[in-house]
Design a protein around this motif. Sequence first.
Motif, mmCIF file in Angstrom:
data_model
loop_
_atom_site.group_PDB
_atom_site.id
_atom_site.type_symbol
_atom_site.label_atom_id
_atom_site.label_comp_id
_atom_site.label_asym_id
_atom_site.label_seq_id
_atom_site.Cartn_x
_atom_site.Cartn_y
_atom_site.Cartn_z
ATOM 1 N N LEU B 144 -3.246 13.520 0.490
ATOM 2 C CA LEU B 144 -2.766 12.423 -0.363
ATOM 3 C C LEU B 144 -3.433 11.088 -0.081
ATOM 4 O O LEU B 144 -3.496 10.222 -0.947
ATOM 5 N N VAL B 145 -3.915 10.905 1.146
ATOM 6 C CA VAL B 145 -4.421 9.578 1.511
ATOM 7 C C VAL B 145 -5.897 9.586 1.898
ATOM 8 O O VAL B 145 -6.685 8.823 1.350
ATOM 9 N N PRO B 148 -8.630 11.762 -0.893
ATOM 10 C CA PRO B 148 -8.893 11.080 -2.169
ATOM 11 C C PRO B 148 -9.827 9.871 -2.001
ATOM 12 O O PRO B 148 -10.695 9.642 -2.839
ATOM 13 N N GLN B 149 -9.640 9.144 -0.894
ATOM 14 C CA GLN B 149 -10.511 7.992 -0.668
ATOM 15 C C GLN B 149 -11.897 8.434 -0.222
ATOM 16 O O GLN B 149 -12.901 7.827 -0.586
ATOM 17 N N ARG B 152 -13.934 9.585 -3.265
ATOM 18 C CA ARG B 152 -14.420 8.480 -4.077
ATOM 19 C C ARG B 152 -15.617 7.783 -3.461
ATOM 20 O O ARG B 152 -16.451 7.230 -4.174
ATOM 21 N N VAL B 225 -13.217 2.605 -4.242
ATOM 22 C CA VAL B 225 -11.970 2.030 -3.722
ATOM 23 C C VAL B 225 -12.266 0.629 -3.213
ATOM 24 O O VAL B 225 -13.119 0.450 -2.354
#
Lengths: 251, 227
Positions: B144-145, B148-149, B152, B225
């Motif tokens: 979740l953290v 995803p970053q 990107r 991000v």
Amino acid sequence: MTENGDATPLVRVENVNKNFGALHVLRDISLTVSRGEVVVVIGPSGGGKSTLCRAINRLETIDSGTIIFDGKPLPAEGKALARLRSDVGMVFQSFNLFAHKTILENVTLGPVKVRGIPREQAEKRGMELLERVGIATQAGKYPAQLSGGQQQRTAIARALAMDPKMILFDEPTSALDPEMVQEVLDVMIGLARDGMTMVVVTHEMGFARRAANRVVFMSEGQIVEENTPDEFFTNARTERAKDFLSKILTH
Amino acid sequence: MESFFDFSPLVQEFGTILAGFWSTIRLTLMSGLLALILGTILVAMRVSPTPVLRAAGTLYVNILRNTPLTLVLLLCALGLSDTLQLAISTDPGTNYYWWATAGLSAYTAAFVCEALRSGMNTVPVGQAEAARAIGLTFTQTLRLVVLPQAFRSVIAPLGSILIALTKNTTIVIVAGYIEASAVMKQMFDDYGGTLPIFLGFAAGYMVLTLPTGFFFGWLAKRMAVVR
């Protein structure tokens, strides 16, 4: 200090030691925090304040001693540790908001994924909390679009969203521009008034005087002195505390 | 000499050439998708707190990344499919397609894993600490953290890997599957090795890879991000 009548302390730290290589950062630390109590930890840099704060939710492991939270020793790892952490809020010096999520998503992630609360309900509660810390109008923005003070208030809302039994604050205003410190402290003072159990590592004397039940002075890995804020600031007993206070109060 | 500048074979064989490139596209997309999934699993293994998983992930990446793709594909087509008779399908075309895809994705996954791992290094430690502090488990924190970053931040390198994969599909000729470069080789045999045929196929690959590069560059900017 045990306003709700429960006499067992929420946190009991007993004879805790920790080394970072040759550096003995926590030396035989013992400390109890009662329910509803606000404890401010103060002292020179490198004295072990942050390490102690982070050890309470096991972001930092300890080498010896025990930490008991809500009657149970801290679990070492896995699901039990995650469950403990969900009950202990944490506010970091550098905010650490999830950079790829909006302000509202930051506040709802925990309730939805950890507590299993339906998204709609979590968002409703999230908006109430954002309202409470004064940033409801920013709910759809990303952290980088907010000021430091707004980000830190979001971080406090994120901690509150889990309905924690206590919140740890690790130098919450140290990374803020001076004009933003007060807005964060105001939120924290509000929490203290509402009876939240808090351990706050900070240099903010004003906060300590207005909101703390107790001041703990740490230096070189030891708790040197513990007292009420008034006693401590006007009448410190130890040389190290007097020396530290003379340095910060003259500025 | 005249036949050396003769573009007519490209016109005559246009249907076959298109079919060849369609095979290239099918190989690339399926292998790319599988490599992305496998690469993500591998990076999760490589950063997991379990030493056995970490070791297995590291071993996999180091073996696959350091073995020539030709050998990987030969192992799949000759070793696993022909010699050990591990047929995925009774139809030879389908069978070799899947073995070629297996080889390409197994190989490419190692590179996807390493790109993602470097992406994870761009995610500040505080992000994972904050995730753990609200009670997310290790896998939730990753899913979740952190990932995803990480994804990107490595969109552009993943695009490069996809372009490399597109061109690497030419090697499946050793695995018995007919894609664009196999069609080209056949045309060289039939018409002679002429410049126009070569140019035609080179242009065909660029039609696939240039837009890929531009698209991933655009996507990387869009998804970045902000910190």
